[in-house]
Design a protein around this motif. Sequence first.
Motif, short mmCIF file in Angstrom:
data_model
loop_
_atom_site.label_atom_id
_atom_site.label_comp_id
_atom_site.label_asym_id
_atom_site.label_seq_id
_atom_site.Cartn_x
_atom_site.Cartn_y
_atom_site.Cartn_z
N ALA A 63 0.89 -1.16 0.03
CA ALA A 63 -0.19 -0.01 -0.01
C ALA A 63 1.02 1.30 -0.13
N THR A 64 2.11 1.24 0.62
CA THR A 64 3.05 2.57 0.76
C THR A 64 3.50 2.75 -0.79
N VAL A 65 4.00 1.73 -1.33
CA VAL A 65 4.38 1.64 -2.54
C VAL A 65 3.50 2.62 -3.48
N THR A 66 1.94 1.82 -3.48
CA THR A 66 0.99 2.66 -4.18
C THR A 66 0.82 3.99 -3.99
N ALA A 67 0.77 4.11 -2.74
CA ALA A 67 0.43 5.63 -2.30
C ALA A 67 1.63 6.42 -2.81
N LEU A 68 2.92 6.09 -2.79
CA LEU A 68 3.91 6.85 -3.14
C LEU A 68 3.86 7.27 -4.69
N GLN A 69 3.64 6.33 -5.30
CA GLN A 69 3.41 6.53 -6.68
C GLN A 69 2.27 7.38 -6.98
N PHE A 70 1.15 7.41 -6.53
CA PHE A 70 0.27 8.00 -6.85
C PHE A 70 -0.07 9.47 -6.15
N THR A 71 0.51 9.52 -5.02
CA THR A 71 0.40 10.84 -4.38
C THR A 71 0.83 12.05 -5.30
N ALA A 244 -16.25 8.66 -5.94
CA ALA A 244 -16.37 7.77 -5.10
C ALA A 244 -16.08 6.00 -5.23
N VAL A 245 -16.31 5.86 -6.60
CA VAL A 245 -15.91 4.59 -7.09
C VAL A 245 -14.40 4.35 -7.24
N ALA A 246 -13.66 5.38 -7.69
CA ALA A 246 -12.32 5.36 -7.73
C ALA A 246 -11.79 5.22 -6.61
N LEU A 247 -12.24 5.71 -5.33
CA LEU A 247 -11.43 5.74 -4.18
C LEU A 247 -11.71 4.40 -3.50
N PHE A 248 -12.78 3.85 -3.46
CA PHE A 248 -13.26 2.61 -2.73
C PHE A 248 -13.19 1.39 -3.67
N GLY A 249 -13.67 1.50 -5.04
CA GLY A 249 -13.67 0.28 -5.83
C GLY A 249 -12.63 0.00 -6.76
N LEU A 250 -11.89 0.89 -7.18
CA LEU A 250 -10.89 0.73 -8.31
C LEU A 250 -9.72 0.62 -7.51
N ASN A 251 -9.38 -0.30 -6.59
CA ASN A 251 -8.19 -0.49 -6.08
C ASN A 251 -7.63 -2.08 -6.34
N LEU A 252 -8.31 -2.58 -7.48
CA LEU A 252 -7.91 -4.08 -7.95
C LEU A 252 -6.39 -4.34 -7.93
N GLN A 253 -5.70 -3.35 -8.51
CA GLN A 253 -4.20 -3.61 -8.89
C GLN A 253 -3.58 -3.73 -7.24
N LEU A 254 -4.19 -3.30 -6.29
CA LEU A 254 -3.65 -3.63 -5.19
C LEU A 254 -4.19 -4.65 -4.24
N THR A 255 -5.52 -4.93 -4.38
CA THR A 255 -5.94 -6.32 -3.64
C THR A 255 -5.84 -7.63 -4.31
N THR A 369 -6.56 9.68 -6.38
CA THR A 369 -7.25 8.94 -5.24
C THR A 369 -6.66 7.65 -4.84
N THR A 370 -5.89 7.11 -5.60
CA THR A 370 -5.04 5.92 -5.13
C THR A 370 -4.45 5.66 -4.01
N PRO A 371 -3.58 6.77 -3.56
CA PRO A 371 -2.95 6.87 -2.40
C PRO A 371 -4.01 6.76 -1.13
N LEU A 372 -5.26 7.56 -1.42
CA LEU A 372 -6.10 7.24 -0.30
C LEU A 372 -6.97 5.81 -0.26
N GLY A 373 -7.18 5.31 -1.69
CA GLY A 373 -7.59 4.12 -1.57
C GLY A 373 -6.69 3.16 -1.11
N ALA A 374 -5.42 3.25 -1.19
CA ALA A 374 -4.47 2.38 -0.76
C ALA A 374 -4.27 2.30 0.72
N LEU A 375 -4.78 3.58 1.46
CA LEU A 375 -4.63 3.76 3.06
C LEU A 375 -5.94 2.81 3.28
N PHE A 376 -7.03 2.99 2.34
CA PHE A 376 -8.32 2.43 2.73
C PHE A 376 -7.97 0.78 2.67
N VAL A 377 -7.47 0.33 1.69
CA VAL A 377 -7.16 -1.35 1.54
C VAL A 377 -6.13 -1.70 2.64
#
Length: 433
Positions: A63-71, A244-255, A369-377
């Motif tokens: 999640a940290t790597v993803t957050a750094l890439q998208f922050t 809303a969908v991007a923040l909470f749902g479009l995190n499949l690259q991480l999950t 929104t991916t860094p926030l989504g990464a934190l959520f995941v």
Amino acid sequence: MTEAEPRGPSRRLLATGLRSLTVRNFRLFAAGQIASATGTWMMVVAQDWLVLDLTGDSGTALATVTALQFTPMLLLTLYGGRLADRHDKRALLTGANVVSGVPALLLGLLVTGDAARLWHVYVFALALGVVNAVEVPARLSFIAELVGPDLVPNASALSGAYFNIARVIGPSLAGLLIEAAGTGTVMLLNAVSYAATVAGLRAIRPGQLHRPPRPAAGKARVTEGLAQLRSRPDLVATLALFAAVALFGLNLQLTLPLMARTVFHTDAAAFGLLTAALAAGSLLAAFTGTLRRGRPSARLVIGWACAFGALTAATGWAPDLPTALALLVPTGFASLYFVQAANHRVQLGSDPAHRGRVMALYTLILQGTTPLGALFVGAVTQYLGTRSALWAGGLISLAAALVAAAADRGDARAGHTPAGQNPAPTTTTGSRP
């Protein structure tokens, strides 16, 4: 009836879906992007696998790597859109791809030399995020310059198609190459793939581009793009649902890598299959989208948001790997069809003079929104397990779509723009995605 007769409609359908490829500049651009996108998706798998190897399957590190890439997308994308409206997009894209290849090459060399550490991956992710903040809005808005306004929906959908061809081929190749030659080899191949994009861009004929008038120096302000949105409630509503969908749902690259390692206990090749199943559905959606000729309705966007939320939640409850693979195909279809419909609704509704900045905001939502989504995941998986990131994200996406549907019906009853219809863009000609 002759044999040729039944094939006639199919041929016409194929010609309609591929009509943007009649434009030479777009063919060159697409060819370079296919090679580069394949390398990028190979890199995604290799980077995730490397992080999990270095950290003992840590979801927090991933999640940290993803957050750094998208922050950087959160901080710099609107400025990147301003650059796209003020400067030559072809030159911006050429420079961005050259710069992207350098850290990819360095990280690949470190991995092959068995010298890579987690902080190296962090630095690479951050550097790539900075470049992408400029590259993505320039690339999205450059499509209209390549083909002209009438072919934008088709060209945008074809771009989604080749991107998802890469999503099918890239992870599958990466899984095999990681097993055979290691993650470093995959990363070096990704570095080389950027050269294909640069070659395609340099072969484009500038005189055949459909360029809007370039604003005077200092006139393309970020605030002008935001003011354009304030006057378009239909764009604001679409972007709100998309956020809303991007923040909470479009995190499949991480999950998905977490599901592969911690739920189904598979190897890299099986992880590649999970990603490829998702991409196969997305590819079908992209080809379906090439038949679109006009601006999508609000109802279409909302309906596919509902479908994506429901399918993502169902994937989170998949009891085994074959079931997950089967569910990921329609999930991939729904995710890309929703993303493209939102893209086309926003892009076709915006003024060409502000398109770079409006699409920068779209990009900010999609990737920023991916860094926030990464934190959520990361938080959800830590306390509720890996599966919860999928079913919780899916259910939240579904709830957001239902709220948007209720608001759309309320607007229709109040006498605002009827559901499923769209106000005409103020200065845009032709159909718009």
